[in-house]
Design a protein around this motif. Structure first.
Motif, PDB file in Angstrom:
ATOM      1  N   SER A   1       0.656  17.446   6.014  1.00 25.29           N
ATOM      2  CA  SER A   1       0.590  16.111   6.610  1.00 25.29           C
ATOM      3  C   SER A   1      -0.136  15.166   5.668  1.00 25.29           C
ATOM      4  O   SER A   1      -0.905  15.583   4.799  1.00 25.29           O
ATOM      5  CB  SER A   1      -0.142  16.163   7.951  1.00 25.29           C
ATOM      6  N   TRP A   2       0.075  13.868   5.850  1.00 27.82           N
ATOM      7  CA  TRP A   2      -0.551  12.879   4.984  1.00 27.82           C
ATOM      8  C   TRP A   2      -2.067  12.977   5.068  1.00 27.82           C
ATOM      9  O   TRP A   2      -2.762  12.906   4.050  1.00 27.82           O
ATOM     10  CB  TRP A   2      -0.082  11.473   5.385  1.00 27.82           C
ATOM     11  N   ILE A   3      -2.593  13.155   6.265  1.00 30.57           N
ATOM     12  CA  ILE A   3      -4.048  13.249   6.450  1.00 30.57           C
ATOM     13  C   ILE A   3      -4.608  14.418   5.639  1.00 30.57           C
ATOM     14  O   ILE A   3      -5.620  14.296   4.942  1.00 30.57           O
ATOM     15  CB  ILE A   3      -4.394  13.420   7.949  1.00 30.57           C
ATOM     16  N   ASN A   4      -3.960  15.579   5.747  1.00 29.38           N
ATOM     17  CA  ASN A   4      -4.456  16.750   5.028  1.00 29.38           C
ATOM     18  C   ASN A   4      -4.371  16.569   3.520  1.00 29.38           C
ATOM     19  O   ASN A   4      -5.323  16.836   2.790  1.00 29.38           O
ATOM     20  CB  ASN A   4      -3.670  17.989   5.444  1.00 29.38           C
ATOM     21  N   LYS A   5      -3.215  16.128   3.031  1.00 27.66           N
ATOM     22  CA  LYS A   5      -2.990  16.058   1.585  1.00 27.66           C
ATOM     23  C   LYS A   5      -3.869  15.014   0.896  1.00 27.66           C
ATOM     24  O   LYS A   5      -4.243  15.206  -0.263  1.00 27.66           O
ATOM     25  CB  LYS A   5      -1.521  15.767   1.281  1.00 27.66           C
TER      26      LYS A   5
ATOM     27  N   ARG B   1      -6.418  -2.375   0.501  1.00 30.39           N
ATOM     28  CA  ARG B   1      -5.592  -1.397   1.230  1.00 30.39           C
ATOM     29  C   ARG B   1      -4.124  -1.800   1.195  1.00 30.39           C
ATOM     30  O   ARG B   1      -3.233  -0.960   1.043  1.00 30.39           O
ATOM     31  CB  ARG B   1      -6.088  -1.275   2.667  1.00 30.39           C
ATOM     32  N   LEU B   2      -3.868  -3.098   1.320  1.00 32.57           N
ATOM     33  CA  LEU B   2      -2.488  -3.581   1.264  1.00 32.57           C
ATOM     34  C   LEU B   2      -1.879  -3.320  -0.110  1.00 32.57           C
ATOM     35  O   LEU B   2      -0.727  -2.874  -0.220  1.00 32.57           O
ATOM     36  CB  LEU B   2      -2.451  -5.075   1.576  1.00 32.57           C
ATOM     37  N   LEU B   3      -2.658  -3.558  -1.165  1.00 33.69           N
ATOM     38  CA  LEU B   3      -2.152  -3.329  -2.523  1.00 33.69           C
ATOM     39  C   LEU B   3      -1.757  -1.873  -2.724  1.00 33.69           C
ATOM     40  O   LEU B   3      -0.673  -1.575  -3.256  1.00 33.69           O
ATOM     41  CB  LEU B   3      -3.213  -3.738  -3.545  1.00 33.69           C
ATOM     42  N   TYR B   4      -2.608  -0.960  -2.281  1.00 35.30           N
ATOM     43  CA  TYR B   4      -2.310   0.455  -2.497  1.00 35.30           C
ATOM     44  C   TYR B   4      -1.253   0.958  -1.522  1.00 35.30           C
ATOM     45  O   TYR B   4      -0.521   1.910  -1.839  1.00 35.30           O
ATOM     46  CB  TYR B   4      -3.587   1.283  -2.415  1.00 35.30           C
ATOM     47  N   ALA B   5      -1.153   0.342  -0.362  1.00 30.67           N
ATOM     48  CA  ALA B   5      -0.057   0.694   0.538  1.00 30.67           C
ATOM     49  C   ALA B   5       1.286   0.325  -0.103  1.00 30.67           C
ATOM     50  O   ALA B   5       2.272   1.069  -0.006  1.00 30.67           O
ATOM     51  CB  ALA B   5      -0.225  -0.024   1.876  1.00 30.67           C
ATOM     52  N   ILE B   6       1.321  -0.831  -0.785  1.00 28.40           N
ATOM     53  CA  ILE B   6       2.535  -1.235  -1.502  1.00 28.40           C
ATOM     54  C   ILE B   6       2.763  -0.346  -2.708  1.00 28.40           C
ATOM     55  O   ILE B   6       3.892   0.096  -2.976  1.00 28.40           O
ATOM     56  CB  ILE B   6       2.431  -2.716  -1.928  1.00 28.40           C
ATOM     57  N   LYS B   7       1.712  -0.050  -3.443  1.00 25.38           N
ATOM     58  CA  LYS B   7       1.836   0.764  -4.656  1.00 25.38           C
ATOM     59  C   LYS B   7       2.439   2.130  -4.357  1.00 25.38           C
ATOM     60  O   LYS B   7       3.329   2.607  -5.071  1.00 25.38           O
ATOM     61  CB  LYS B   7       0.453   0.928  -5.311  1.00 25.38           C
ATOM     62  N   TYR B   8       1.973   2.764  -3.292  1.00 24.51           N
ATOM     63  CA  TYR B   8       2.436   4.117  -2.972  1.00 24.51           C
ATOM     64  C   TYR B   8       3.485   4.133  -1.862  1.00 24.51           C
ATOM     65  O   TYR B   8       3.943   5.213  -1.475  1.00 24.51           O
ATOM     66  CB  TYR B   8       1.246   4.995  -2.573  1.00 24.51           C
TER      67      TYR B   8
ATOM     68  N   GLU C   1       3.113   3.589   1.276  1.00 24.24           N
ATOM     69  CA  GLU C   1       2.554   4.405   2.353  1.00 24.24           C
ATOM     70  C   GLU C   1       1.839   3.504   3.365  1.00 24.24           C
ATOM     71  O   GLU C   1       0.770   2.945   3.087  1.00 24.24           O
ATOM     72  CB  GLU C   1       1.576   5.427   1.780  1.00 24.24           C
ATOM     73  N   ARG C   2       2.405   3.352   4.553  1.00 22.47           N
ATOM     74  CA  ARG C   2       1.816   2.498   5.580  1.00 22.47           C
ATOM     75  C   ARG C   2       0.534   3.079   6.166  1.00 22.47           C
ATOM     76  O   ARG C   2      -0.297   2.349   6.703  1.00 22.47           O
ATOM     77  CB  ARG C   2       2.828   2.229   6.694  1.00 22.47           C
TER      78      ARG C   2
ATOM     79  N   ILE D   1      -2.018   4.028   4.703  1.00 23.42           N
ATOM     80  CA  ILE D   1      -3.199   3.477   4.034  1.00 23.42           C
ATOM     81  C   ILE D   1      -3.685   2.235   4.775  1.00 23.42           C
ATOM     82  O   ILE D   1      -4.876   1.918   4.777  1.00 23.42           O
ATOM     83  CB  ILE D   1      -2.866   3.162   2.556  1.00 23.42           C
ATOM     84  N   LEU D   2      -2.780   1.534   5.435  1.00 24.06           N
ATOM     85  CA  LEU D   2      -3.148   0.374   6.237  1.00 24.06           C
ATOM     86  C   LEU D   2      -3.550   0.753   7.657  1.00 24.06           C
ATOM     87  O   LEU D   2      -4.447   0.141   8.252  1.00 24.06           O
ATOM     88  CB  LEU D   2      -1.982  -0.621   6.306  1.00 24.06           C
ATOM     89  N   LEU D   3      -2.913   1.767   8.206  1.00 22.36           N
ATOM     90  CA  LEU D   3      -3.039   2.037   9.629  1.00 22.36           C
ATOM     91  C   LEU D   3      -4.032   3.139   9.982  1.00 22.36           C
ATOM     92  O   LEU D   3      -4.549   3.165  11.111  1.00 22.36           O
ATOM     93  CB  LEU D   3      -1.662   2.408  10.203  1.00 22.36           C
ATOM     94  N   SER D   4      -4.315   4.072   9.070  1.00 24.30           N
ATOM     95  CA  SER D   4      -5.113   5.248   9.422  1.00 24.30           C
ATOM     96  C   SER D   4      -6.577   4.884   9.671  1.00 24.30           C
ATOM     97  O   SER D   4      -7.183   4.122   8.899  1.00 24.30           O
ATOM     98  CB  SER D   4      -5.027   6.285   8.301  1.00 24.30           C
ATOM     99  N   ASP D   5      -7.159   5.446  10.752  1.00 32.53           N
ATOM    100  CA  ASP D   5      -8.575   5.228  11.014  1.00 32.53           C
ATOM    101  C   ASP D   5      -9.459   6.133  10.172  1.00 32.53           C
ATOM    102  O   ASP D   5     -10.692   6.076  10.266  1.00 32.53           O
ATOM    103  CB  ASP D   5      -8.878   5.416  12.505  1.00 32.53           C
ATOM    104  N   ALA D   6      -8.830   6.984   9.338  1.00 30.32           N
ATOM    105  CA  ALA D   6      -9.610   7.800   8.403  1.00 30.32           C
ATOM    106  C   ALA D   6     -10.117   6.961   7.237  1.00 30.32           C
ATOM    107  O   ALA D   6     -10.965   7.407   6.467  1.00 30.32           O
ATOM    108  CB  ALA D   6      -8.761   8.961   7.873  1.00 30.32           C
ATOM    109  N   ILE D   7      -9.585   5.745   7.104  1.00 31.11           N
ATOM    110  CA  ILE D   7      -9.995   4.851   6.026  1.00 31.11           C
ATOM    111  C   ILE D   7     -10.888   3.777   6.613  1.00 31.11           C
ATOM    112  O   ILE D   7     -10.564   3.155   7.635  1.00 31.11           O
ATOM    113  CB  ILE D   7      -8.761   4.216   5.346  1.00 31.11           C
ATOM    114  N   ASN D   8     -12.041   3.545   5.971  1.00 26.55           N
ATOM    115  CA  ASN D   8     -13.034   2.638   6.508  1.00 26.55           C
ATOM    116  C   ASN D   8     -13.669   1.833   5.387  1.00 26.55           C
ATOM    117  O   ASN D   8     -13.203   1.870   4.239  1.00 26.55           O
ATOM    118  CB  ASN D   8     -14.087   3.436   7.277  1.00 26.55           C
TER     119      ASN D   8
END
Length: 994
Positions: free
Chosen positions: A433-437, A547-554, A556-557, A559-566
């Motif tokens: 899963s994305w969270i694990n990896k 976060r938006l820049l890296y969501a576009i780079k990869y 991967e949405r 990076i914008l939506l996960s609460d694991a990122i703070n």
């Protein structure tokens, strides 16, 4: 009467249509330009985090300036050609009739003449700007060029002219050709459209108006002048000619004596032709430039092509060995300088090695070599590391492990080392899963090492998985460091977490998100608890914009939506140490291999070798990096393996040693060679990015682990196979060339045998020294031709020694020796096909012992055919030794030792380091006890000095083999007979004083 159609109004777009078109254009621009803008911004954030922002700013500034300068100049020249043609158009252009197709174009251009001139100029300017900005390195090295202090043998120009100045002049000339060529075409078309050029017009002026004639003549004249400049520069390119590329690179007899004069003649003709075109401006007659053009074309064919080809075929080839001698000598000297293989400076040749039979006392006293014989093959035992030391399924080790050295009880010992990294290829489905990896599994766990000359108790029965033959592991992990279990280990790690490495970077895409703002660790560390990354490195994801820049780079949405990122989260990427160094120093070529080392402060650092290269070094042999560095180890390297790019070079220096911290990702580059003018040039381009040699020399803990790089040694090995020849005539005939043998341990491989790292006695006999070694065979032959070794310790770092066997020597080469070794164990029941194990033959090491002895050793590993127990274990050691390598090999079998330990195998071939005496002194001097299972010090004469004892040793070895075979067969009767023979052999051995 023909009716006249009234004017038709132009169609118009509604406001809504215009808005939709505008939105579509905007979206298209975003799709085309957006990813590039995002890449630039995120790259800037990455370089800033790494501390190398000046590298990116210099590159960007150079690219921007080069782009606009080239675009403006080239575009301006093209626009000038079009504008001049438009201004010089006839006032009343001829009309062929009512259906004249050109009239429509004249009308369109007449309404917007500036647009018609600007659009082509802008398009061509953009192309020229893109070409120029891509050549930013050429521009910067030209500006900061450092002198080589060496001159070419033909023109007496400093080598920096060929390395830095000539490529820049060529760039300018190419852009000028583009500008003038397009300006000519544009000018010609414009004159044609507006009637300045009339096809079929006849007459003395050839259907050209006065302005058309003047403008076209000037443009063509300038173009031909540029061609004259090109002919002048072609002279210098001859020194890197590939006319005889199969033999040598550089100007040949034909190039220097025929092509070089022809270039000067063609240059003179080009100048005359240019003058003829300029004269046409005043003479108003195109016949003279037309005849000059024909003369130039015919001259280029006759003088530039036919004459050199004829001379080559009928004058040079019949006596090429003598005529090319001078130019081969130039190639030899330049190649030796460019690749650092200068005889007497970089390379020491020991001719007629082994011509004198080896002295038994010298061989037995060579404890520096015999006590360090490597039992563990880093290309074989990775599965053993994985099965025994990986622990969790998501940890792993590279398929090709590394060899380094550490101090053990005051002695330098070789170690097989590897970082226990996250291996994304081993994740099970629930772990993908994305969270694990990207947020949970973020780092590896420590360093695992095994002393290379030491294993657990020897394996007697390979089918018994409970017995030995396994490495003696040192585990520097989070768990062992916390518990203090490795406090007495020779490898002391303080920060075992591996966030940057070879395998970690295999996650797709390669990034990890770390950090927590709630005080709760989220990254898996051990079963006892989680962890939060505490280093300052990493690009912050603390705001929505990043976060938006890296969501576009990869793409991967999450990076914008996960609460694991703070607000405390950071992103780590570009985690392969080789990629990290290459990105920080884009002008470097990095070695295909990297390895971890533990520094004095307990940190784990990856060591990366960086090369400066040149494509054009006058007369130096051109080499393909990918071909010269290819060997069988690459096919076994797995996903962590790399190959060199398919590029040709004529100059290579290992001038940079770089380290990448496995925890922080910090990149530090050191100047390892302060004589390299290419590196000096780049240090002026990017001041402060490479630390000076004085700082490198002060890093004693780094110097203790620096190795001579494999890829450079492979290139030098390939060259030494030819450039050991000093006679140009012999070189041309290739009658004394060597070749790199294929790997004998890989029956299905046609790739060369890789070089091997190990500690052995230095070539000058000064004691143990970490070395990188290889052997060569005569061209298209299998016997041994030479032994090549380079010092990898700092005492003699980079010193290459080539031990050359006498002509006609009968010493067996690697393939012959491998076949001999296999025949010695062909009757082993355990190794037969119907057995439950696979036999794996490890690296075949060629070891000089004493002054003139050659010892071959090879490990045999057994590996269960069942997947879960597929752990390679050392089963037998093979040894082959003959005191006189030039004598007949009819009874070679008696010189092969097969035993569970290397000590017993050596004893079978008559080498007993435990009974060594110092050469020429006669006094007994027991050497240090070895870790390899060799006999303990014994002051008695060696078996090789006592024929009776030597025979008893061989009989004892035979009896031991019979006991082992009987055990495997399960026949108690055979076992009893074998034990009786063994008892008799022991008594016989004891009766000889053993």
């Amino acid at each position: 009467m023909v009716g006249v159609r009234g004017p038709i109004g132009r169609p118009t777009l509604s406001r809504r249509s215009k808005i939709l078109i505008g939105i579509g254009v905007a979206l298209l621009l975003i799709l085309l330009i957006g990813p590039r803008v995002v890449s630039i911004i995120t790259d800037w954030m990455w370089f800033s985090d790494l501390g190398y922002s000046e590298v990116m700013s210099t590159m960007i500034t150079t690219r921007i300036v080069a782009f606009f300068v080239a675009a403006i100049v080239v575009g301006g020249i093209v626009f000038g050609g079009l504008f001049a043609a438009y201004r010089g158009r006839p006032d009343f252009p001829p009309v062929s009739g009512p259906g004249d197709p050109l009239e429509r174009y004249r009308a369109v251009i007449g309404r917007r003449p500036w647009i018609a001139g600007v659009i082509p100029a802008v398009l061509i300017g953009l192309v020229a700007g893109l070409i120029a900005q891509a050549s930013w390195a050429t521009i910067q090295t030209f500006i900061h060029a450092e002198s080589f202090g060496e001159k070419d043998p033909q023109f007496g120009m400093d080598i920096s002219f060929y390395a830095f100045t000539l490529p820049f002049i060529r760039l300018i000339l190419d852009l000028a050709f583009i500008a003038i060529g397009v300006a000519f075409v544009g000018n010609l078309i414009t004159h044609y459209v507006f009637g300045g050029l009339r096809l079929g017009g006849g007459g003395r002026r050839g259907g050209l108006s006065g302005p058309a004639r003047v403008q076209l003549a000037i443009i063509v004249g300038v173009f031909i002048l540029l061609k004259a400049v090109g002919y002048w520069l072609d002279r210098y390119d001859l020194l890197s000619s590939d006319r005889r590329g199969d033999i040598f690179t550089g100007g040949t007899y034909t190039d220097i004596n025929v092509v070089l004069p022809s270039k000067l003649i063609l240059m003179a003709i080009a100048i005359v032709c240019a003058i003829a075109f300029f004269a046409a401006v005043a003479l108003r007659d195109l016949r003279i430039p037309a005849m000059a053009t024909v003369l130039m074309l015919l001259s280029a064919l006759a003088i530039g092509v036919i004459w050199p080809a004829a001379m080559e075929q009928f004058s040079v080839k019949p006596s090429a060995d003598s005529k090319e001698a001078e130019y081969i000598s130039r190639n030899m000297a330049a190649t030796a300088e460019a690749y650092r293989i200068r005889a007497g400076q970089d390379v020491t040749y020991e001719n007629d090695w082994t011509k004198t039979p080896a002295n038994a006392a010298e061989v037995n006293a060579d404890s520096a070599t015999l006590s360090n014989i490597r039992l563990l093959d880093p290309s074989v035992i990775s599965p053993t590391f994985i099965q025994r030391m990986a622990g969790k399924n998501f940890y792993g080790f590279p398929a090709q492990l590394a060899v380094d050295r550490y101090q053990v009880d005051g002695q330098q010992r070789d170690f097989i080392v590897a970082a226990r990294e996250l291996d994304p290829n081993r994740y099970n489905e629930t772990q993908k899963s994305w969270i694990n990896k990207h947020t949970r599994y973020t780092h590896g766990n420590g360093i695992v090492a095994a002393q290379a000359n030491k294993v657990d108790a020897p394996t007697i029965d390979a089918t018994n998985s409970d017995q030995g033959g396994l490495p003696s592991f040192i585990d520097a992990s989070v768990e062992t460091i916390v518990s203090g279990a490795n406090k007495n280990s020779p490898i002391k790690v303080k920060q075992p977490r591996i966030y940057f490495g070879e395998l970690i970077a295999n996650v797709d895409p390669d990034y990890a998100i770390v950090g927590s703002d709630d005080g709760k660790p989220r990254e898996y560390d051990t079963d006892a608890g989680d962890y939060t990354y505490s280093a300052d490195s990493g690009v912050s994801l603390g705001n929505f914009g990043s976060r938006l820049l890296y969501a576009i780079k990869y793409g991967e949405r999450n990076i914008l939506l996960s609460d694991a990122i703070n607000s405390n989260s950071k992103i780590l990427y570009n985690r392969d140490p080789r990629d990290r160094v290459k990105k920080a120093a884009p002008w470097l070529t990095v070695d295909s291999k990297t390895y971890p080392a533990v520094m004095a402060d307990g940190s784990v650092k990856w060591i990366v070798d960086g090369y400066t290269t040149l494509k054009t070094y006058p007369y130096s042999q051109r080499m393909s990096l990918s071909e010269a560095t290819a060997d069988s180890s690459q096919s076994n390297a797995g996903q962590s393996g790399r190959t060199q790019a398919d590029e040709e070079v004529s100059y290579v220096r290992n001038s940079v040693k770089a380290t990448v911290d496995a925890y922080t990702g910090e990149v530090t580059m050191y100047q390892a060679d302060d004589t390299d003018p290419v590196l000096k040039t780049w240090m002026k381009v990017f001041p402060g990015t490479v630390k000076p040699k004085s700082e490198y020399d002060s890093k004693k803990d780094l110097l203790a682990h620096v190795r001579y790089p494999e890829d450079l040694f492979k290139v030098q090995r390939e060259l030494l196979a030819r450039y050991h020849v000093t006679d140009p005539s012999v070189f041309y005939r290739a009658s004394d060339f060597w070749s790199v043998p294929n790997d004998p341990t890989r029956s299905d491989s046609k790739l060369p045998q890789p070089p091997y790292y190990f500690t052995a006695n230095s070539p000058d006999g000064k004691g143990p020294e970490f070395q990188l070694t290889a052997v060569t065979t005569p061209l298209n032959r299998q016997n041994l031709a030479s032994y090549v070794t380079v010092a990898a310790d700092q005492r003699d770092y980079g010193k290459i020694t080539v031990k050359v066997l006498p002509s006609g020597a009968k010493s067996q080469g690697p393939q012959q020796m491998a076949d001999t070794m296999k025949s010695a164990v062909s009757g082993d029941v355990t190794l037969q096909k119907e057995s439950t194990v696979n036999a794996i033959y490890g690296n075949l090491l060629t070891l000089p012992v004493g002054r003139n002895g050659i010892l071959y050793v090879q490990p045999i590993y057994t590996q269960s055919k069942t997947g879960d127990a597929a752990t390679p274990k050392l089963y037998r050691m093979l040894a082959y030794y003959r005191p006189d390598t030039n004598e007949s090999t009819d009874e070679q079998a008696v010189n092969i030792g097969v035993a569970p330990t290397i000590g017993a195998a050596l004893a079978k071939v008559g080498i007993n380091p435990g009974a060594a005496t110092e050469p020429d002194k006669g006094a007994t001097t027991p050497p240090p006890t070895t870790d390899t299972g060799t006999p303990k010090p014994d002051p008695k004469p060696s078996p090789s000095d006592d024929p009776a004892r030597a025979a008893a040793v061989r009989e004892l070895g035979t009896a031991l083999e019979e006991v082992r075979t009987a055990q495997s067969s399960g026949d108690l009767g055979k076992l009893g007979d074998a034990l009786n023979k063994l008892d008799a052999a022991i008594k016989k051995y004891e009766s000889t004083g053993g």
